[in-house]
Design a protein around this motif. Structure first.
Motif, PDB file in Angstrom:
ATOM      1  N   ASP A 110      -8.675  -4.846  -1.471  1.00  0.00           N
ATOM      2  CA  ASP A 110     -10.169  -4.294  -1.103  1.00  0.00           C
ATOM      3  C   ASP A 110      -9.445  -3.016  -0.642  1.00  0.00           C
ATOM      4  O   ASP A 110     -10.465  -2.246  -0.648  1.00  0.00           O
ATOM      5  CB  ASP A 110      -9.632  -4.721   0.580  1.00  0.00           C
ATOM      6  N   ASN A 111      -8.880  -2.331  -0.086  1.00  0.00           N
ATOM      7  CA  ASN A 111      -8.719  -0.926  -0.580  1.00  0.00           C
ATOM      8  C   ASN A 111      -7.990   0.017  -1.514  1.00  0.00           C
ATOM      9  O   ASN A 111      -8.152   1.175  -1.295  1.00  0.00           O
ATOM     10  CB  ASN A 111      -7.296  -0.450   0.590  1.00  0.00           C
ATOM     11  N   TYR A 112      -8.046  -0.116  -2.885  1.00  0.00           N
ATOM     12  CA  TYR A 112      -8.214   0.549  -4.141  1.00  0.00           C
ATOM     13  C   TYR A 112      -8.720   0.255  -5.101  1.00  0.00           C
ATOM     14  O   TYR A 112      -9.297  -0.844  -5.709  1.00  0.00           O
ATOM     15  CB  TYR A 112      -6.542   0.288  -4.565  1.00  0.00           C
TER      16      TYR A 112
ATOM     17  N   VAL B 118      -3.391  -5.563  -2.202  1.00  0.00           N
ATOM     18  CA  VAL B 118      -3.927  -4.494  -1.992  1.00  0.00           C
ATOM     19  C   VAL B 118      -5.613  -4.409  -2.228  1.00  0.00           C
ATOM     20  O   VAL B 118      -5.668  -3.498  -2.640  1.00  0.00           O
ATOM     21  CB  VAL B 118      -3.064  -2.583  -2.879  1.00  0.00           C
TER      22      VAL B 118
ATOM     23  N   ARG C 125      -7.157   5.367  -4.697  1.00  0.00           N
ATOM     24  CA  ARG C 125      -7.481   4.774  -2.890  1.00  0.00           C
ATOM     25  C   ARG C 125      -9.806   4.606  -2.794  1.00  0.00           C
ATOM     26  O   ARG C 125      -9.885   5.849  -3.859  1.00  0.00           O
ATOM     27  CB  ARG C 125      -7.258   5.198  -1.746  1.00  0.00           C
ATOM     28  N   ARG C 126      -9.311   3.803  -3.047  1.00  0.00           N
ATOM     29  CA  ARG C 126     -11.263   3.197  -2.663  1.00  0.00           C
ATOM     30  C   ARG C 126     -11.221   3.874  -1.119  1.00  0.00           C
ATOM     31  O   ARG C 126     -10.415   4.126   0.132  1.00  0.00           O
ATOM     32  CB  ARG C 126     -11.691   1.788  -2.792  1.00  0.00           C
ATOM     33  N   ARG C 127     -12.539   4.997  -2.036  1.00  0.00           N
ATOM     34  CA  ARG C 127     -13.312   5.968  -0.982  1.00  0.00           C
ATOM     35  C   ARG C 127     -14.317   5.297   0.112  1.00  0.00           C
ATOM     36  O   ARG C 127     -14.879   4.313  -0.288  1.00  0.00           O
ATOM     37  CB  ARG C 127     -13.680   6.939  -0.861  1.00  0.00           C
ATOM     38  N   LYS C 128     -14.077   5.261   1.425  1.00  0.00           N
ATOM     39  CA  LYS C 128     -14.587   4.679   2.363  1.00  0.00           C
ATOM     40  C   LYS C 128     -15.920   5.114   2.281  1.00  0.00           C
ATOM     41  O   LYS C 128     -16.464   5.809   2.696  1.00  0.00           O
ATOM     42  CB  LYS C 128     -13.746   4.451   3.644  1.00  0.00           C
TER      43      LYS C 128
ATOM     44  N   ASP D 160       0.494   4.413  -2.800  1.00  0.00           N
ATOM     45  CA  ASP D 160       0.186   5.306  -2.357  1.00  0.00           C
ATOM     46  C   ASP D 160       1.258   6.781  -2.759  1.00  0.00           C
ATOM     47  O   ASP D 160       0.996   7.783  -4.058  1.00  0.00           O
ATOM     48  CB  ASP D 160      -0.161   5.464  -1.352  1.00  0.00           C
TER      49      ASP D 160
ATOM     50  N   GLU E 275       0.868  -1.295  -0.264  1.00  0.00           N
ATOM     51  CA  GLU E 275      -0.088   0.037  -0.186  1.00  0.00           C
ATOM     52  C   GLU E 275       0.533   1.149  -0.025  1.00  0.00           C
ATOM     53  O   GLU E 275       0.702   2.080  -0.480  1.00  0.00           O
ATOM     54  CB  GLU E 275      -1.259  -0.175   1.040  1.00  0.00           C
TER      55      GLU E 275
END
Lengths: 362, 175
Positions: free
Chosen positions: A332-334, A330, A358-361, A255, A251
């Motif tokens: 799950d988060n992008y 990565v 990055r995936r927005r929460k 990033d 990550e």
């Protein structure tokens, strides 16, 4: 006619005999009923002399032993008065010596003949020597500060080209051994069309441009706990996970890659020269070690590096191409898009993914 | 100025006058015998008029005043005790008052042992079994008081007059 008992004369003779032999003398005692005559008067004076002599002997014994705190009774005898003067002078010299020992070189001794000359000369020489030592200390301090500043510079230079741990090993032991790192993510980038773009630029302009861009890359890499390994021409190689085995190595690199693309997009919006890069990322085992014995270069080796390079070659301008391994770390988060399987030179077909953000929460 | 009645001392260093202007030919120094002539005739009359104890008290008080004024006007400011010791030694030597030597100094207790050799007041006098440097006792207490800010008691324990060749003073702060 004075009549004298012979044994009393013998006592007086014995008293002076003992004095001359260096022995302790006791007062001469006459009988209580002895007539008050010239002999009694003589014995009285002899006893006073013996008393003063014993006082003098006691004081001289103390003086010979270096003790200056003896008490001398008041006496009209010149020898005792002079001894008191000697005691006073020695006490004063002792006190002066203590002052000088404490660093006060302004103290002088007056009117003590050869003592004054020798003592004041010694004090002057001590003062001179002390001042020289102080000057030398000051010079040493200045030299130490210069050396410290130079060492800080060389340490900074060393840290610019080597990881912290490796620089420390080289400084403390003079050598370092290659290490294997199991979980590392590798960033590889290359400038699109660099040869064509650079051929039309002055060398200085080209270097200035690369310097500015790679300096910005360095800052981004460092801020994301990653480490720049080297640049090769227009290529930039960085890793994460080698310095202390950071758990979020994949990550951190992704990033960094996203931020680098954004930096270039922003830069290109305000400059004539349009620099575009391709980025490839892969994760796996890496071997790191210092190459060379004079011009140290810390380098990374292994198939993970080659694969990251292949990911870069199969990327597209201003895109970040991930291997399947990194994707797995990565996903799950992008925001990712699958590219399917592509032919990789020397490796066959490999799945690849573009990452955009990055995936927005929610 | 010099002869007016007073309840407090009015001495000021300027009362010593401009000696260089006033004595262009005679100069600023004189024979020690003349100083002693004044001191011992004055002592003689004071004892006759007031007795030994009061005469001593007057000499002690005058000596203390002299010590305070001497510190303020001649020694002046001292950085520390070593500085005071050096300046006292140097000024009393240069003014031919006597050879000052410190034998002991306990700065924590403010206790000192000081000797004065070739003292202006007594060196060379006949041996008389008396310590007579009362003015010096006052002078040293005045100097020490100005330097430390504390009252000092100074006692002459050895004197040329009592057959000791050097005048030795023990000084200690009161309280």
């Amino acid at each position: 006619m004075l009549e004298v008992d012979e044994k009393h004369l013998d006592k007086l003779t014995e008293a002076f005999y003992l004095i001359l032999k260096g022995q302790k003398v006791k007062p001469v005692i006459l009988p209580d009923d002895h007539p008050d005559n010239e002999l009694k008067q003589l014995v009285g004076y002899v006893n006073r002399f013996v008393g003063s002599y014993n006082d003098f002997t006691g004081a001289m014994t103390s003086l010979a032993g270096g003790k200056l705190d003896f008490e001398l009774p008041k006496s009209g005898m010149t020898v005792l008065q002079l001894l008191k003067s000697v005691q006073s002078s020695l006490r004063h010299l002792t006190w002066k010596t203590q002052r000088i020992a404490s660093g006060d070189f302004e103290q002088q001794v007056d009117f003590m003949g050869d003592f004054s000359t020798a003592f004041n000369s010694m004090t002057a020489q001590l003062k001179d020597a002390f001042q020289k030592i102080e000057q030398q200390n000051e010079q040493l301090q200045q030299a130490y500060e210069v050396i410290t500043q130079e060492k800080e510079k060389s340490d900074r230079l060393l840290l610019n080209i080597l990881p912290v741990r490796i620089a420390h090993d080289l400084k403390t032991t003079g050598r370092t051994v290659p290490e294997t790192f199991e979980n590392v993510t590798v960033f590889f980038s290359d400038i699109v069309g660099f040869t064509n773009l650079s051929s039309g630029l002055e060398p200085k302009t080209l270097i200035d441009e690369l310097n500015e861009i790679f300096t910005a890359f360095d800052l981004i890499i460092e801020n994301n706990h990653c480490e720049r390994i080297k640049t090769i021409g227009d290529a930039y190689l960085a890793v994460s996970g080698m310095n202390g085995g950071h758990a979020a190595h994949a990550e951190n690199i992704v990033d960094s890659a996203i931020q680098i693309i954004r930096y270039l997009e922003k830069r290109n919006s305000t400059t004539t020269l349009q620099w575009k890069i391709r980025i490839g990322i892969h994760s796996g085992r890496v071997v790191g070690g210092v190459v060379g014995i004079k011009k140290y270069i810390y380098d990374v080796f292994g198939d993970t590096i080659n694969t990251a390079c292949r990911m870069e070659q199969n990327s597209e301008p201003m895109k970040i191409n991930l291997s399947e391994v990194t994707y797995g770390l990565v996903k799950d988060n992008y925001e990712l898009s699958e590219r399917g399987e592509l032919e990789v030179k020397g490796k066959g077909m490999m799945k690849m993914y573009f990452v955009t953000d990055r995936r927005r929460k929610l | 100025m010099f002869k007016e009645e007073r309840d407090e001392t009015l001495f000021d260093w300027s009362m010593l006058g401009d000696i260089n202007a006033g004595r262009p030919n005679m100069g600023g120094t004189m024979d020690v015998a003349v100083y002693r002539l004044m001191q011992f005739t004055l002592r003689d009359v004071l004892i006759k008029e007031y007795g030994v104890a009061d005469a001593d008290r007057i000499f002690l008080t005058a000596g203390k005043k002299a010590g305070q004024e001497f510190y303020r006007n001649v020694i002046k400011k001292c950085e520390d005790f070593n500085d005071l010791a050096a300046k006292l030694q140097n000024t009393l030597r240069d003014l031919k008052i006597g050879i000052v030597r410190f034998e002991r100094a306990d700065l924590d207790k403010n206790e000192f042992v000081i000797t004065v050799a070739e003292d202006l007041d007594c060196s060379g006098l006949k041996i008389s079994d008396e310590t007579i440097c009362v003015y010096d006792e006052g002078f040293l207490s005045g100097v020490l008081q100005e330097f430390t800010g504390k009252e000092f008691e100074v006692k002459e324990v050895d004197c040329w007059c009592s057959g000791d060749r050097v005048c030795r003073f023990e000084a200690k702060a009161i309280n």
